[in-house]
Design a protein around this motif. Structure first.
Motif, PDB file in Angstrom:
ATOM      1  N   TYR A   1       0.815  -1.213   0.000  1.00 39.90           N
ATOM      2  CA  TYR A   1       0.000   0.000   0.000  1.00 39.90           C
ATOM      3  C   TYR A   1       0.854   1.269   0.000  1.00 39.90           C
ATOM      4  O   TYR A   1       0.341   2.363   0.214  1.00 39.90           O
ATOM      5  CB  TYR A   1      -0.917   0.010   1.225  1.00 39.90           C
ATOM      6  N   SER A   2       2.160   1.126  -0.226  1.00 40.55           N
ATOM      7  CA  SER A   2       3.039   2.283  -0.147  1.00 40.55           C
ATOM      8  C   SER A   2       3.048   3.107  -1.430  1.00 40.55           C
ATOM      9  O   SER A   2       3.815   4.036  -1.564  1.00 40.55           O
ATOM     10  CB  SER A   2       4.463   1.836   0.184  1.00 40.55           C
ATOM     11  N   GLN A   3       2.224   2.751  -2.418  1.00 40.37           N
ATOM     12  CA  GLN A   3       2.169   3.518  -3.665  1.00 40.37           C
ATOM     13  C   GLN A   3       1.625   4.915  -3.370  1.00 40.37           C
ATOM     14  O   GLN A   3       0.603   5.056  -2.719  1.00 40.37           O
ATOM     15  CB  GLN A   3       1.268   2.815  -4.676  1.00 40.37           C
ATOM     16  N   GLN A   4       2.320   5.910  -3.881  1.00 46.79           N
ATOM     17  CA  GLN A   4       1.929   7.282  -3.593  1.00 46.79           C
ATOM     18  C   GLN A   4       1.138   7.851  -4.767  1.00 46.79           C
ATOM     19  O   GLN A   4       1.700   8.238  -5.781  1.00 46.79           O
ATOM     20  CB  GLN A   4       3.173   8.138  -3.328  1.00 46.79           C
TER      21      GLN A   4
ATOM     22  N   GLU B   1      -5.075   2.012   1.191  1.00 44.35           N
ATOM     23  CA  GLU B   1      -3.924   2.756   0.676  1.00 44.35           C
ATOM     24  C   GLU B   1      -3.878   4.163   1.265  1.00 44.35           C
ATOM     25  O   GLU B   1      -2.813   4.663   1.641  1.00 44.35           O
ATOM     26  CB  GLU B   1      -3.971   2.828  -0.856  1.00 44.35           C
TER      27      GLU B   1
ATOM     28  N   TYR C   1      -2.811   3.826   4.936  1.00 45.90           N
ATOM     29  CA  TYR C   1      -1.403   3.439   5.075  1.00 45.90           C
ATOM     30  C   TYR C   1      -0.467   4.610   4.798  1.00 45.90           C
ATOM     31  O   TYR C   1       0.587   4.745   5.416  1.00 45.90           O
ATOM     32  CB  TYR C   1      -1.094   2.281   4.120  1.00 45.90           C
ATOM     33  N   ASN C   2      -0.863   5.472   3.872  1.00 47.31           N
ATOM     34  CA  ASN C   2      -0.021   6.613   3.508  1.00 47.31           C
ATOM     35  C   ASN C   2      -0.354   7.873   4.306  1.00 47.31           C
ATOM     36  O   ASN C   2      -0.039   8.989   3.892  1.00 47.31           O
ATOM     37  CB  ASN C   2      -0.139   6.885   2.004  1.00 47.31           C
ATOM     38  N   ASN C   3      -1.043   7.663   5.453  1.00 46.57           N
ATOM     39  CA  ASN C   3      -1.302   8.729   6.432  1.00 46.57           C
ATOM     40  C   ASN C   3      -2.180   9.859   5.899  1.00 46.57           C
ATOM     41  O   ASN C   3      -2.055  11.008   6.325  1.00 46.57           O
ATOM     42  CB  ASN C   3       0.024   9.316   6.945  1.00 46.57           C
ATOM     43  N   HIS C   4      -3.078   9.537   4.969  1.00 49.11           N
ATOM     44  CA  HIS C   4      -4.052  10.533   4.494  1.00 49.11           C
ATOM     45  C   HIS C   4      -5.368  10.297   5.247  1.00 49.11           C
ATOM     46  O   HIS C   4      -6.360   9.833   4.677  1.00 49.11           O
ATOM     47  CB  HIS C   4      -4.256  10.414   2.986  1.00 49.11           C
TER      48      HIS C   4
ATOM     49  N   ARG D   1      -2.334   4.324  10.378  1.00 47.31           N
ATOM     50  CA  ARG D   1      -1.417   3.305   9.883  1.00 47.31           C
ATOM     51  C   ARG D   1      -1.094   2.272  10.963  1.00 47.31           C
ATOM     52  O   ARG D   1      -0.972   1.081  10.686  1.00 47.31           O
ATOM     53  CB  ARG D   1      -0.133   3.978   9.398  1.00 47.31           C
TER      54      ARG D   1
END
Length: 747
Positions: A153-156, A198, A201-204, A236
């Protein structure tokens, strides 16, 4: 006696590791017209990230580095060289420290990109390749590596565009032709979950919350509980160690879609350049493509609802030997009236020995039955033969039940069960009833005038004349006679209980993680089987004795033999608790129901999963095989009874009527009637023979999985019987087809 040897085998994981020739490495079916990466050498599987040959942007260079590193780690030097040449990368990339994790020289030379980013991308690629992902799961006892799982899920992507992408796809699917809309709508739920995860995981956090509130209401109602759990994952840190999330991530969500619908979806995403959604479909979904007409909404709804989507069609194509084993030929002794009967000349009448109705049928081997020696089964003892004779005699007096002659029902209500009744079972001859309770006790009652007695002590047994005709009576101690016995030993609530076929033993499973084997001659615990790490929800003896099955919170079912303290087989594959277990009548297969809303059929011989059935919308708590072994019935918290054809591996019927969870199912001895017991305080009788006789299964249906369920529950319902205030937790047909039911009175 020889016992089955073995260990952990997970057939579904093995199948996932072996990539289907008609699928790409990400698990998505492809057609012949679609281009494949030219970098793939014969006999090797290049990861999905190698599709673009040119190394343009920094992100593409990182991806290429990750792919090259992965290939080199697996000694695929030919693939590395082909990919390097095609991507136009320098030769010195293969020398020095360019492809190992100790330096960033080659990465920097290729485009100023350090290998640190390549390592994170490598973990993403590794997580996306079925082989490596499944290997992680097989070698780990409990959970796969969380960091590897979550790194996918680290895709930005731009967090503000997630809602736009999803909304755009939603509008497109709502405007396509009706025939495609139902099929394409299946992608909404898995896409929604993965896009939300996602973002989290990316803190949004704010964007994730907004995305959830906007689109969660559009999902099907049977995902309500899963969405409730998902809504609690807002940071996260919450994602680490969450079982539901790890399940969803490690098992690709399976969607069964026609080729036309799939091409329509693919074309739309490519035209809109919606790479965010296309990447999720590639990495996290398994598209099971079939040729033919798209399925209707009702057909899709019938099969949907499980934690990981539908079952792959390939999962239900294995040969299953569902036929019954040949019954041993046992001669029945002549009845007294037969012996006294004389003909006119005063000579005794000559009568052929009677045989069981099964034994009197054709001696030809059933082509669908396993061989007698496929798995080692215990030999019949003299006491077993006597019991068979009694069974045959009672079978001759069995009442033929059906639509015109419904069975009588005898209900056993447990009064003042403040200890919390959790499980019930009857012996096959209906002489004993046992209950498991939340206070960790097991209680056994005699339901005949004959009281329960213990065997005499060793000293008293030496005084008995062992040659006497009534030796079996003499060994019992009359001083211990009572109507019930209490068995102490468990240290937690007892959740499962089961008598052995010969009535000499009783199994119980508990929250304490153990299964106990009790002697019904001494009323003591003989063995405590330890193997499950968490509560054991259910246990049951094989119809032939000796083997038994257990299932628990650790998501696996275990096959045991009474004389082995370690399990013979570990059936791993469910994504949640194994809540109920049932042996096939021929003892060669085991069915398990789970909280992941699927049913699996396992081969005892090799431990493989040979059937996966999806369609329930809630955890499964009841299973029952038809007496002829061809069909399986299942009941769940969704209040529906589903019927399955084991041979073809498809659903063949749906029985609706209960308004609460179904906890017990049982076929009559001749298979004419199916009885269901529910927490709605009712017992319902269904015409199972009509449901099976109306079945029309052709090759096309079996191949594509298309099913046409008739909405004929009311026609098949023969009767509804309501208790005063007692949920029905167990059902049992006696040998003469009297229906026994049991439950705890709930004032």
């Amino acid at each position: 006696m020889a016992a089955v040897q073995g260990g952990l085998v997970d057939s579904e994981e093995e199948k996932d590791i072996k990539t289907d020739p008609s699928s790409d490495v990400c698990g998505n079916s492809t057609n012949a017209a679609e281009p494949k990466p030219a970098s793939t050498s014969p006999g090797t599987n290049a990861p999905c990230a190698a599709v673009k040959p040119a190394a343009g942007s920094a992100e593409e260079q990182q991806t290429l580095l990750a792919v090259l590193q992965f290939l080199r780690k697996n000694n695929l030097s030919e693939s590395v060289e082909i990919l390097r040449r095609e991507a136009g990368l320098p030769e010195d990339l293969l020398d020095g420290k360019g492809l190992d994790g100790s330096g960033a020289g080659a990465g920097a030379a290729a485009g100023g990109v350090g290998l640190e980013g390549g390592d994170s991308l490598l973990s993403r690629v590794t997580a996306a390749v079925p082989g490596t992902q499944q290997t992680t799961k097989v070698t780990s006892n409990d959970q796969p590596d969380v960091s590897v799982v979550l790194s996918a899920y680290s895709q930005q992507g731009d967090p503000t565009l997630y809602a736009v992408y999803y909304s755009d796809l939603k509008k497109f699917i709502e405007t396509v032709l009706d025939c495609h809309r139902a099929e394409l709508s299946q992608v909404f739920y898995p896409l929604f979950v993965h896009m939300y995860l996602e973002l989290v995981y990316n803190n949004h956090e704010n964007e994730a919350k907004s995305f959830f509130q906007r689109f969660s209401g559009d999902q099907e109602c049977y995902y309500e509980n899963d969405l409730r759990i998902l809504s609690s994952l807002t940071k996260r840190e919450h994602m680490r160690g969450n079982e539901t999330l790890l399940d969803f991530r490690t098992s690709k969500f399976v969607l069964r879609i026609s080729r036309d619908s799939y091409q329509l979806l693919k074309r739309h995403l490519q035209e809109r350049q919606n790479n965010q959604i296309w990447n999720i479909i590639q990495e996290h979904l398994y598209i099971d493509i079939f040729d033919g007409m798209p399925r209707s909404k009702s057909q899709i709804d019938a099969m949907s609802g499980s934690l990981a989507g539908e079952a792959k069609r390939d999962a239900n194509k294995s040969k299953v030997y569902y036929g019954l084993l040949k019954e041993p030929e046992i001669e029945l002794p002549l009845d007294d009236e037969d012996e006294e009967a004389e003909n006119e000349e005063g000579k005794p009448k000559k009568k052929k020995p009677k045989k069981d109705s099964v034994g009197s049928k054709s001696k030809k081997q059933d082509p669908n039955a396993p061989t007698q020696t496929r798995i080692p089964l215990p030999e019949l003892k003299d006491s077993d033969k006597l019991d068979k004779i009694m069974y045959m005699k009672e079978s001759t007096k069995r009442i033929r039940v059906g639509r015109e002659t419904l069975p009588s029902i005898c209900f056993y209500s447990f009064l003042n069960a403040y200890q919390g009744l959790t499980a019930v079972d009857f012996t096959d001859d209906s002489s004993l009833i046992a209950g498991g309770f939340a206070d960790s006790t097991v209680r056994v009652w005699s339901v005949t005038p004959k009281k329960l007695r213990k065997v005499k002590s060793a000293g008293d047994l030496n005084l008995i004349d062992k040659e006497s005709d009534d030796v079996l009576e003499r060994i019992m101690d009359e001083k211990t006679a009572s109507e019930s016995k209490i068995l102490y030993g468990h240290s937690g609530p007892v959740y499962g209980i089961g008598f052995s076929p010969d009535r000499n033993y009783l199994l119980s499973s508990s929250e304490d993680g153990t299964i106990r084997l009790w002697s019904l001659l001494t009323f003591t615990c003989l063995v405590g089987y330890k193997g499950h790490n968490y509560p054991v929800w259910d246990t049951q003896f094989s119809p032939h004795g000796y083997y038994f099955i257990s299932g628990g919170h650790d998501r696996v079912a275990r096959l045991w033999a009474t004389d082995h303290y370690q399990p013979l087989r570990i059936f791993a594959g469910h994504l949640a608790d194994v809540t109920c277990t049932r042996f096939h009548p021929n003892s060669n297969y085991v069915a398990t129901g789970s909280s992941d809303r699927t049913i699996r059929l396992w081969d005892v011989l090799n431990g493989n999963c040979v059937r996966i059935f999806t369609g329930h919308k809630g955890p499964i708590h009841a299973l029952a095989f038809s007496p002829n072994g061809k069909f399986l019935a299942s009941g769940a918290t969704d209040g529906r009874v589903l019927l399955w054809d084991i041979g073809h591996g498809i659903m063949i019927g749906e029985l609706k009527g209960h308004t609460d969870s179904i906890y017990s199912l049982r076929f009559s001895r001749d298979g004419e009637i199916l009885a269901s017991g529910s927490m709605d305080n009712t017992v319902r009788l269904w015409d199972s023979m009509k449901a099976f006789d109306d079945l029309e299964t052709d090759d096309f249906t079996a191949t594509t999985g298309h099913i046409h369920l008739q909405d004929n529950s009311q026609e098949l319902l023969l009767g509804t019987y309501t208790t005063k205030s007692t949920p029905v937790i167990h059902l049992h047909f006696t040998r003469r087809n009297l229906l026994l039911a049991a439950g705890a009175y709930n004032p």
